[in-house]
Design an enzyme around this catalytic site. Structure first.
Site, short mmCIF file in Angstrom:
data_model
loop_
_atom_site.label_atom_id
_atom_site.label_comp_id
_atom_site.label_asym_id
_atom_site.label_seq_id
_atom_site.Cartn_x
_atom_site.Cartn_y
_atom_site.Cartn_z
N ARG A 154 0.60 3.48 -3.55
CA ARG A 154 -0.06 4.78 -3.41
C ARG A 154 0.80 5.86 -4.06
NH1 ARG A 154 -0.64 4.54 1.39
NH2 ARG A 154 -2.85 4.14 1.66
N ASN A 176 -0.12 7.70 -7.93
CA ASN A 176 -0.33 9.14 -8.06
C ASN A 176 0.69 9.78 -9.00
OD1 ASN A 176 -2.50 10.40 -6.06
ND2 ASN A 176 -1.59 8.62 -5.05
N SER A 191 0.83 -1.20 0.00
CA SER A 191 0.00 0.00 0.00
C SER A 191 0.86 1.26 0.00
CB SER A 191 -0.92 0.00 1.21
OG SER A 191 -0.18 0.03 2.42
#
Length: 273
Positions: free
Chosen positions: A212, A216, A208
């Site tokens: 993440r 992005n 995670s």
């Protein structure tokens, strides 16, 4: 649209070209021309180079400021560095209640390093690849290390190793095993269920954390590529400037989130139940 070599290419080819890393097969030491390779022994040279370069820039700037720091009226660079250090130190004090002297320097390194890697996304998309192609003869190059999942995953794996280290050091091997087997249901009959739940929770942290940041930054890089591929060069600023201004918030926020989650994960690992 024309490539750096002068050939006319379609927007799809333009985007596909800019999504390719400069890869070297470590077995043959030859360039890999595919966008990705199934071989484990393939190194993304451009991502490694810019990661190390930005890390060296970070160390050089902060070490020079530290050696020349004055107790009088500070200069602009010293003021900026002090603000960053105070901000990170305050964040660590609010979230980490242990006694480790590693957490604050680690948080500062993560925040500044990730921010510098994200900041590369604000450079014109063709600037460095054009120079690399025309001057150095390098056919492809990606300049945003944090848009490479290998870089973000390697950083998160480093954090994961620290999580295991703090868990075992502070709680002991028995305490760490007990935490995995006796939570959330404190009864021996639930040990298999506890192992599954706690194991998934533990292993999901590095994934995670890495995905993440990668997601992005990859999306932000892709939007810049779409603008460059669909508009002529003289009108790209109409969309590039607003997106770049908004992207400054994104790159700062993603560096902050990566730092905060690292502190939180290490604080959880340091709790002695």
């Amino acid at each position: 649209m024309m490539s750096a070599s002068g050939a006319i290419i379609t927007p799809q080819e333009y985007i596909a070209h800019h999504l390719k890393n400069l890869q070297v097969d470590l077995c043959t030491f030859e360039l890999v021309n595919l966008q990705s390779s199934m071989s484990f022994w393939v190194l993304n040279v451009d991502s490694m180079f810019f990661s190390l370069l930005l890390g060296a820039i970070f160390l050089l700037i902060f070490s020079c400021i530290a050696r020349g720091a004055t107790s009088g009226v500070p200069g602009k660079m010293q003021t900026c560095v002090e603000l960053v250090v105070d901000f990170v130190d305050g964040t660590v004090r609010d979230m980490f209640y242990g006694k480790s002297k590693l957490i604050a320097p680690l948080a500062l390194t993560i925040f500044v390093w990730v921010f510098l890697m994200n900041l590369m996304d604000l450079l014109p998309i063709d600037f460095l690849p054009y120079i690399a192609d025309r001057i150095l003869g390098i056919p492809m190059m990606r300049v945003v290390p944090s848009a490479d999942v290998n870089i973000t995953l390697s950083m998160s794996l480093g954090v994961f190793i620290l999580i295991l280290y703090y868990s075992v050091t502070i709680k002991g091997v028995g305490g760490f095993v007990k935490e995995l087997t006796m939570r959330p249901f404190n009864h021996p009959i639930f040990i298999p269920i506890n192992c599954i739940l706690e194991g998934v929770s533990l292993l999901s942290k590095p994934f995670s954390l890495s995905l993440r940041l990668f997601g992005n930054m990859y999306a932000g890089e892709l939007i810049f590529m779409l603008i460059a591929s669909m508009l002529p060069w003289w009108s790209q600023w109409i969309l590039n400037v607003p997106w770049a201004i908004f992207h400054i918030l994104i790159i700062t926020l993603q560096a902050f989130i990566f730092m905060v989650l690292t502190i939180v994960y290490l604080a959880m690992a340091s709790e002695n139940h």
